[in-house]
Design an enzyme around this catalytic site. Structure first.
Site, PDB file in Angstrom:
ATOM      1  N   CYS A  29      -2.906  -0.617   8.574  1.00 38.22           N
ATOM      2  CA  CYS A  29      -2.281  -1.951   8.499  1.00 38.22           C
ATOM      3  C   CYS A  29      -0.818  -1.868   8.950  1.00 38.22           C
ATOM      4  O   CYS A  29       0.047  -1.487   8.172  1.00 38.22           O
ATOM      5  CB  CYS A  29      -2.300  -2.473   7.075  1.00 38.22           C
ATOM      6  SG  CYS A  29      -3.905  -2.482   6.297  1.00 38.22           S
ATOM      7  N   CYS A  82     -11.962 -11.863  20.144  1.00 35.86           N
ATOM      8  CA  CYS A  82     -10.937 -11.147  19.381  1.00 35.86           C
ATOM      9  C   CYS A  82      -9.907 -10.557  20.354  1.00 35.86           C
ATOM     10  O   CYS A  82      -9.041  -9.804  19.936  1.00 35.86           O
ATOM     11  CB  CYS A  82     -11.561 -10.060  18.514  1.00 35.86           C
ATOM     12  SG  CYS A  82     -12.441  -8.833  19.464  1.00 35.86           S
ATOM     13  N   GLU A  96     -28.386 -10.553  23.766  1.00 42.74           N
ATOM     14  CA  GLU A  96     -27.630  -9.413  23.231  1.00 42.74           C
ATOM     15  C   GLU A  96     -28.168  -8.120  23.838  1.00 42.74           C
ATOM     16  O   GLU A  96     -29.379  -7.960  24.000  1.00 42.74           O
ATOM     17  CB  GLU A  96     -27.769  -9.432  21.700  1.00 42.74           C
ATOM     18  CG  GLU A  96     -27.459  -8.149  20.979  1.00 42.74           C
ATOM     19  CD  GLU A  96     -26.013  -7.695  21.112  1.00 42.74           C
ATOM     20  OE1 GLU A  96     -25.104  -8.527  21.000  1.00 42.74           O
ATOM     21  OE2 GLU A  96     -25.808  -6.485  21.334  1.00 42.74           O
ATOM     22  N   CYS A 153       0.838  -1.206   0.000  1.00 47.01           N
ATOM     23  CA  CYS A 153       0.000   0.000   0.000  1.00 47.01           C
ATOM     24  C   CYS A 153       0.872   1.255   0.000  1.00 47.01           C
ATOM     25  O   CYS A 153       1.820   1.347   0.777  1.00 47.01           O
ATOM     26  CB  CYS A 153      -0.890  -0.003   1.244  1.00 47.01           C
ATOM     27  SG  CYS A 153      -1.848   1.504   1.398  1.00 47.01           S
ATOM     28  N   CYS A 171      -7.254   2.325  -1.047  1.00 45.37           N
ATOM     29  CA  CYS A 171      -7.186   1.467   0.137  1.00 45.37           C
ATOM     30  C   CYS A 171      -7.242   0.031  -0.376  1.00 45.37           C
ATOM     31  O   CYS A 171      -8.243  -0.372  -0.985  1.00 45.37           O
ATOM     32  CB  CYS A 171      -8.339   1.768   1.094  1.00 45.37           C
ATOM     33  SG  CYS A 171      -8.308   0.673   2.523  1.00 45.37           S
ATOM     34  N   TYR A 197     -23.902 -12.837  24.076  1.00 46.35           N
ATOM     35  CA  TYR A 197     -23.347 -11.716  23.314  1.00 46.35           C
ATOM     36  C   TYR A 197     -23.539 -12.012  21.814  1.00 46.35           C
ATOM     37  O   TYR A 197     -22.577 -12.031  21.039  1.00 46.35           O
ATOM     38  CB  TYR A 197     -21.860 -11.512  23.631  1.00 46.35           C
ATOM     39  CG  TYR A 197     -21.538 -11.497  25.104  1.00 46.35           C
ATOM     40  CD1 TYR A 197     -21.610 -10.319  25.841  1.00 46.35           C
ATOM     41  CD2 TYR A 197     -21.188 -12.665  25.771  1.00 46.35           C
ATOM     42  CE1 TYR A 197     -21.324 -10.315  27.200  1.00 46.35           C
ATOM     43  CE2 TYR A 197     -20.901 -12.669  27.128  1.00 46.35           C
ATOM     44  CZ  TYR A 197     -20.968 -11.488  27.835  1.00 46.35           C
ATOM     45  OH  TYR A 197     -20.680 -11.492  29.167  1.00 46.35           O
ATOM     46  N   CYS A 223      -0.478   5.676   7.369  1.00 49.08           N
ATOM     47  CA  CYS A 223      -1.865   5.325   7.696  1.00 49.08           C
ATOM     48  C   CYS A 223      -1.893   4.453   8.947  1.00 49.08           C
ATOM     49  O   CYS A 223      -1.040   3.591   9.139  1.00 49.08           O
ATOM     50  CB  CYS A 223      -2.471   4.579   6.513  1.00 49.08           C
ATOM     51  SG  CYS A 223      -4.139   4.002   6.808  1.00 49.08           S
TER      52      CYS A 223
END
Ligand code: SAM
Length: 481
Positions: A103, A431, A356, A94, A182, A335, A100
């Site tokens: 990434c 995550c 949720e 990129c 992008c 969740y 940026c």
């Protein structure tokens, strides 16, 4: 700006220089980066043993870092110069790489990124969870590493009176870096992004200035499906009919992949679209529809949905394979967002309930259950810590729990209920391996669970983020030594 360097020395972990820059004292060290830690920083040591957490660089590299903050137990620093580079460093694909904030790991091959992500999961489970003898397998790679994102929020800013559309530069939430391109979004989304950038410029629509809390255009939210159907949301600080009319005249007829058009009003000082933002449907469909493993999911402008177009099927497939649902199972999906896992399990089990906190997500989940003709899937709106005990009181006896909490993980009271109810399997998707490892340790020590499977999966190429699936079983067989 004056800068005075002194005391240069080349040894490992030694002070390289210290001086004054712009009236502020600057300290630099030369050191070896030892390993990656959760969050993606690299860890090194000074000769006196003090830990340095470094932004930038890769394990094994020798670097000069500039100290940003000195804390009692460790130092925070950024790489200023790479003295001896990782042998596999490469040119990023990129043109905005390095500036940026998007990434951070594009300059290292994907195979090395995956190994670093595996190390992050291992570090969390060893250092935070206190687990020993866990074999963390390779991270399942994303089948595609460019053009994979199905959702992107581009910021709109103001540079000397001109509107610019792009992303925040690394380390700045106030400035906007205008983008030429992008590369992690699909080309159809890129087409829309650049059409909007040109549109804003042509009409000199004032971009948002966070310092003065002024301007009109704030964010361009784009979503896309595998079939290349796009949703556009132009977020403004107030509803503006003239901008909407211009959009209708100039963009609506030409952007053939866009099937759903919205505007939204965000009058707050912060950019977050999750609260305090009103969405107005303008033209076309209200939702875009994604298909995953034969199921249909309606996605609205606010819906949470996994962001990797090409990896989501694999994530769902792996979760099912690891959970091994049985026709006799009663499942709780905690969740649950718009009910993706709930619906995924519904065809395989007796009944399933999703819980949720976001009411709108629950409404979408119910619609999706109807759309897929899955009457054994039900949904409850509310905080898991209140709804879970209520469901247990009402007679739900889960044999399988799927949980996918936000980054902060599960609360202690939720973990306590799970330890009392003791479903035979808990599939924990996260995550954030740090809070996941913490919660798994609780379930193991307080609930008598054992970790049976761990499977990291990459949903976010070129970043230090990693998704991780853990299967905990209320039995004696275990991976834990
Ligand atoms: C990582 S997302 C998981 C979404 C879903 N499993 C999926 O894959 O689409 C976490 C979800 O937890 C919800 N959430 C956060 N805190 C909550 C709470 N205390 N009780 C219930 N839901 C909560 C968020 O709104 C979000 O939808």
């Amino acid at each position: 700006m004056s800068e005075k360097a002194s005391g240069m020395s080349a040894g490992r972990g030694s002070v390289s220089s210290s001086g004054v820059r712009g009236g502020r004292r600057v300290t630099r060290y030369r050191l070896r980066l030892e390993r990656v830690v959760p969050g993606g920083k690299m860890l090194g040591h000074l000769p006196n043993g003090k830990v340095v957490l470094v932004e930038g660089g890769y394990p094994g590299e020798e670097v000069v870092v500039r100290v940003q903050r000195e804390r009692r137990d460790y130092i925070e620093a950024v790489v200023e110069e790479v003295v001896r580079a990782h042998p596999r460093r490469q040119k990023a694909f990129c043109p905005h790489f390095g500036v940026c904030g998007g990434c951070a790991w594009q300059d290292i091959p994907y195979s090395v990124q995956l190994e670093l992500k595996r190390a992050i999961v291992e570090d969390a489970f060893v250092q935070v969870g206190g687990f020993t003898g866990l074999a963390i397998p390779h991270v399942l790679p994303s089948p595609v590493t460019e053009g994979f994102r199905n959702k992107m929020e581009f910021s709109i800013g103001d540079v000397r009176g001109e509107p610019v559309l792009g992303l925040h530069p690394r380390g700045s939430w106030e400035r906007v870096l205008p983008l030429e391109v992008c590369r992690i979004i699909p080309v159809e989304m890129e087409e829309v992004r650049s059409a909007f950038a040109e549109f804003l410029r042509r009409h000199r629509i004032p971009g948002y200035n966070p310092h003065y809390h002024r301007g009109l255009a704030r964010t361009l939210l784009l979503r896309i499906t595998k079939e290349k159907a796009l949703m556009v949301v132009l977020v403004l600080t107030r509803r503006d009919e003239s901008v909407i009319q211009l959009m209708k005249q100039e963009l609506y007829p030409g952007l053939r992949h866009v099937v759903s058009w919205y505007t939204a009003v965000n009058p707050k000082r912060n950019e977050s679209l999750s609260q305090g933002v009103t969405f107005f449907h303008l033209w076309g469909e209200r939702y875009i529809e994604e298909r995953v493993l034969g199921l249909r999911f309606r996605i609205g402008p606010r819906s949470f949905f996994q962001t990797n177009l090409y990896q989501v099927d694999r994530l769902f497939d792996r979760v099912l394979e690891i959970a091994q649902p049985e026709p006799t199972d009663t499942v709780l999906d905690l969740y649950c967002g718009t009910g993706t896992f709930t619906l995924l399990f519904a065809p395989h089990v007796r009944r399933v309930a999703g819980v949720e906190i976001v009411q709108e997500a629950v409404e979408r989940a119910r619609e999706n259950a109807q759309l897929n003709n899955l009457p054994n899937a039900v949904f409850y709106a509310g905080d898991v810590k209140r709804v879970l005990p209520r469901l247990i009181r009402e007679g739900w006896r889960p044999t399988l729990v799927v949980t996918d909490p936000a980054r902060s993980g599960m609360t202690r009271s939720v973990l306590q209920v799970l330890c009392q109810v003791r479903p035979s399997r808990i599939v924990y998707v996260s995550c954030n391996p740090v809070t996941q490892a913490r919660d798994c340790a609780y379930l193991v020590h307080e609930g008598g669970y054992t970790i049976q499977t761990i499977q990291p999966i990459d949903m976010f190429p070129h970043t230090p983020h990693v998704e991780n699936i853990v299967l905990l079983r209320a039995s004696s067989s275990s991976l834990v030594a």
